[in-house]
Write a protein that holds these residues in place. Structure first.
Motif: not given
Length: 274
Positions: A24-29, A56-66, A259-264, A267-272
């Motif tokens: 979450x921290x990596x993808x929040x960027x 997600x909402x309280x610890x990461x300050x993101x819009x966590x959607x159920x 994501x399957x809870x994986x960032x890398x 990230x590889x796709x978004x970097x491209x």
């Protein structure tokens, strides 16, 4: 900025929670519009989904959607969850039919996602932005594409605000589905679901279960790499990034990454794409 969102599943162990937080921290960027949290078959993550949304909402300050499914749950249970999510500050819901887990006989009070959408609208009006599922390559349980499209339209007529598709690797299937939906009178945004390729063997199992087609040329190239992990990762990221570019160039309103809870791999796709 490109509208993107990410899907996670609820972590159940301390180790999984640490992995979840790292990803979450990596993808929040990438400033996601929201991060959604899945809901297990028959409510099998009944406790973890709300807890993860709150995290997600309280610890990461993101819009966590159920995600919310209706199969296996009573009307009262669904209403209680909606009240809980509203109290958490949620204004978006991903409303799905869901599947019964193996061995569970009780189907619940609602049978279809359209009924769930209707219930949310009846009880909460326009408070929630409701996302529903769409299947460019046809739902695996639908007898044909026309029946599947009618089911999709029923969810829209019940009050859906937008749709997120099952993942696919054939852009033409997405564009054809969007065009067919428009001809049927559907005017909500249909966001393509994107599955980065992290574990190809796992992806093949997923695809067989959910009816997503892996093009033969991708399958052959993947097999040809053998155990060359670096080559597989590079090829996989290139393929998915090219798919994303074509979708966006063709007018897709955004991208939703599984994501399957994986960032890398994401990230590889978004970097491209950057």
């Amino acid at each position: 900025m490109l509208p993107i969102s990410f899907e996670f599943y609820p972590p159940k162990t301390d180790e999984q929670r640490e992995q979840f937080d790292r990803s979450v921290r990596k993808l929040k960027a990438y400033a996601p519009e929201f991060m959604s949290v899945t809901f297990g078959a028959g409510g099998s993550t009944l406790g973890q989904t709300p807890e993860t949304v709150q995290r997600l909402r309280q610890q990461h300050a993101l819009d966590g959607v159920p995600h919310l499914t209706c199969v296996g749950g009573s009307r009262e249970e669904i209403l209680a969850l909606l009240a809980r999510y509203r109290a958490l500050g949620c204004t978006r819901i991903v409303a799905l039919r869901g599947d019964l887990p193996s061995g569970m006989a009780r189907s619940g009070d609602l049978r279809h996602a359209s009924e769930l959408v209707q219930l949310i609208r009846e009880e909460h009006g326009e408070h929630f932005h409701i996302e529903v599922a769409a299947y460019p390559e046809v739902h695996p349980q639908a007898p044909d594409a026309q029946v599947d499209l009618r089911h999709f339209k029923a969810k829209v007529e019940a009050g859906a605000s937008g749709a997120i598709t099952q993942y696919f690797y054939n852009a033409d299937a997405y564009f054809r589905f969007v065009e067919d939906a428009k001809r049927a009178g559907v005017d909500i945004p249909i966001v393509p679901g994107i599955m980065p390729i992290a574990n190809y063997a796992q992806l093949r199992r997923f695809s067989e279960a959910c009816g997503a087609e892996i093009p033969r040329w991708i399958d052959r190239r993947m097999r040809a790499f053998g155990d060359d992990g670096a080559a597989i990762r590079e090829f996989a990221a290139d393929v998915v990034a090219a798919l994303c570019r074509r979708l966006l160039d063709g007018g897709a309103p955004g991208l939703h990454f599984y994501t399957l809870n994986l960032a890398r791999p994401v990230q590889a796709v978004l970097q491209r794409l950057e």
